[in-house]
Write a protein that holds these residues in place. Structure first.
Motif: not given
Length: 297
Positions: A141, A161, A168, A170, A220
């Motif tokens: 991440n 998100n 990103s 995700e 994520g």
């Protein structure tokens, strides 16, 4: 004094063993059998014995955050007192407080303060270390820092998100602790607020080891753990630009920290009293606590 990478050193072997049993029971036994020792409801009827040595059994249970510390203390204490048997359980802070208040345990470990209704149980608080709450993510991440508002937004499901916090595109997967956890209690009370709710799809797990492992394999994912659970499988985030470390906890520039506790029902009796004296000794605090947490003295 300790950066995040340095805090991964210290009691690696003890930590790995402790986290492997964070949801279960760890029994640490002396190599010598107990001889001629009576036993009360939770082992506090141990005596000094004919030779003047401590003897008896100490039952300890509760917080999985405190578990590595309690395990290390048990091993070292039994080496010095071979007629004492120390049993350590990792079942969550609430269970530790309940167990010691009911006389099932001699010492109840907790990573949270007592609730108002628990303050009437006659428990004595022994603060044994200072811990920080770390927010950890998958190492891939690209996010390195969150503001306090972003932390709250993520934990409550208002930010869903990673692109909204510099990452990103995700979806965020919140990974936390179950309701028996003192760590969850701290996050609820001190971070998101007592009247706030966690994200509806938060994965609630029983131990810090499970939170870390699940976060590590979830691209994520974001989880919250204490210092002792941190290793290279996850990445700890800074908060408001401050990296969690012993220095930033001591000077209070890192915002999320707490005391770790060992509770007794009234004043502790031998051999539990001697065990607590050892845990709070300058030697143990310097050589063991400092490898995982921030010493209290």
């Amino acid at each position: 004094m300790f950066a995040i990478t340095e805090m991964r050193n210290g009691l690696r072997a003890g930590r790995a063993r402790a986290l492997a049993v964070a949801a279960g029971v760890l029994v640490v036994a002396a190599s010598l059998a107990l001889a001629g020792c009576g036993r009360g409801p939770a082992g506090q009827s141990g005596s000094a014995g004919q030779s003047g040595q401590l003897s008896g059994t100490i039952d300890i249970g509760g917080s999985t955050t405190v578990l590595p510390l309690a395990q290390a203390a048990a091993e070292q204490f039994m080496q010095r007192n071979p007629k004492v048997r120390v049993q350590v359980q990792g079942t969550g802070s609430s269970e530790g407080i309940k167990g010691v208040s009911e006389g099932v345990l001699d010492i109840g470990d907790s990573s949270r303060e007592l609730k108002p209704e628990e303050e009437k149980l006659g428990l004595v608080d022994h603060k044994v270390a200072i811990d920080a709450i770390l927010f950890v993510v998958n190492p891939d991440n690209r996010v390195k820092n969150l503001t306090k508002d972003q932390v709250v937004g993520i934990l409550t499901g208002k930010i869903t998100n990673w692109s909204r916090v510099g990452g990103s595109n995700e979806e965020i997967a919140v990974i936390g602790r179950d309701e028996a956890s003192g760590t969850r209690e701290f996050v609820q009370k001190e971070i998101i607020g007592e009247n706030a709710s966690f994200a509806r799809d938060m994965v609630a797990l029983p131990g810090a080891g499970q939170v870390k492992a699940t976060t590590a394999r979830t691209p994520g994912g974001i989880g919250y753990i204490g210092f002792a659970a941190l290793d290279e499988t996850v990445k700890a985030l800074s908060v408001e630009g401050v990296e969690p470390s012993e220095k930033t906890v001591k000077d209070e520039s890192y915002p999320y920290f707490r005391f770790l506790h060992m509770f007794t029902k009234g004043g502790p009796k031998k051999p539990a009293a001697a065990f607590l004296e050892f845990v709070l000794s300058a030697e143990f605090q310097r050589d063991t606590v400092a490898g995982e947490f921030v010493p209290v003295n």
